[in-house]
Design a protein around this motif. Structure first.
Motif, short mmCIF file in Angstrom:
data_model
loop_
_atom_site.label_atom_id
_atom_site.label_comp_id
_atom_site.label_asym_id
_atom_site.label_seq_id
_atom_site.Cartn_x
_atom_site.Cartn_y
_atom_site.Cartn_z
N SER A 255 0.67 -1.09 0.01
CA SER A 255 0.08 -0.13 0.22
C SER A 255 0.73 1.26 -0.01
N GLN A 256 2.00 1.29 0.67
CA GLN A 256 2.86 2.56 0.80
C GLN A 256 4.09 2.00 0.58
N PRO A 257 4.76 1.80 -0.60
CA PRO A 257 5.98 1.35 -0.95
C PRO A 257 7.07 2.22 -0.59
N VAL A 258 6.86 3.42 -0.53
CA VAL A 258 8.04 4.69 -0.17
C VAL A 258 8.30 4.35 1.32
N MET A 259 7.15 4.33 2.27
CA MET A 259 7.09 4.32 3.51
C MET A 259 7.99 3.14 4.21
N ALA A 260 7.62 1.90 3.21
CA ALA A 260 8.09 0.42 3.58
C ALA A 260 9.54 0.60 3.41
N TYR A 261 9.92 1.29 2.41
CA TYR A 261 11.34 1.42 1.90
C TYR A 261 12.16 2.15 3.42
N TYR A 262 11.59 3.28 3.76
CA TYR A 262 12.36 4.15 4.63
C TYR A 262 12.04 3.17 6.00
N CYS A 263 11.09 2.30 6.39
CA CYS A 263 11.16 1.76 7.48
C CYS A 263 12.35 0.43 7.46
N LYS A 264 12.65 -0.15 6.24
CA LYS A 264 13.59 -0.97 6.10
C LYS A 264 14.94 -0.12 6.18
N TYR A 265 15.05 1.02 5.42
CA TYR A 265 16.30 1.93 5.64
C TYR A 265 16.64 2.22 7.13
N TYR A 266 15.76 2.64 7.91
CA TYR A 266 15.73 2.68 8.97
C TYR A 266 16.45 1.81 9.85
N SER B 209 17.80 -6.01 -0.81
CA SER B 209 16.49 -5.69 -0.90
C SER B 209 16.37 -4.14 -1.29
N LEU B 210 17.05 -3.29 -0.65
CA LEU B 210 16.95 -1.88 -0.63
C LEU B 210 17.43 -1.53 -2.07
N GLU B 211 18.54 -2.32 -2.46
CA GLU B 211 19.23 -1.90 -3.45
C GLU B 211 18.38 -2.08 -4.56
N GLU B 212 17.34 -3.09 -4.50
CA GLU B 212 16.56 -3.56 -5.73
C GLU B 212 15.75 -2.43 -6.00
N VAL B 213 15.11 -1.51 -4.91
CA VAL B 213 14.05 -0.71 -5.05
C VAL B 213 14.80 0.61 -5.74
#
Length: 75
Positions: free
Chosen positions: A30-41, A71-75
């Motif tokens: 639903s919110q891929p950008v927020m998911a990215y930043y959760c994982k980044y954090y 997985s972060l790099e894939e995005v």
């Protein structure tokens, strides 16, 4: 994908990352950008260690962190 298998894949030494990774998993569709930043954090916390102390590194923790980086790099 930002989804992460939240079963027993997180090494015990990195349990402090679980809340952030779980939230990333919940938001992946639903919110891929927020998911990215959760994982980044979560990754940035792992690099600092819990409570500013380093966790005990092992082949399992290194492999899991490499998986997170990939997985972060894939995005």
């Amino acid at each position: 994908s930002l989804g992460i298998k939240m079963s027993s894949s997180v090494p015990v030494e990195l349990n402090f990352l679980t809340p952030f990774l779980a939230r990333a998993h919940e938001m992946a569709q639903s919110q891929p950008v927020m998911a990215y930043y959760c994982k980044y954090y979560a990754v940035s916390l792992a690099l600092k260690g819990p409570n500013s102390t380093k966790f005990k590194r092992s082949p399992q923790t290194d492999a899991f962190l490499a998986y997170l980086f990939d997985s972060l790099e894939e995005v």
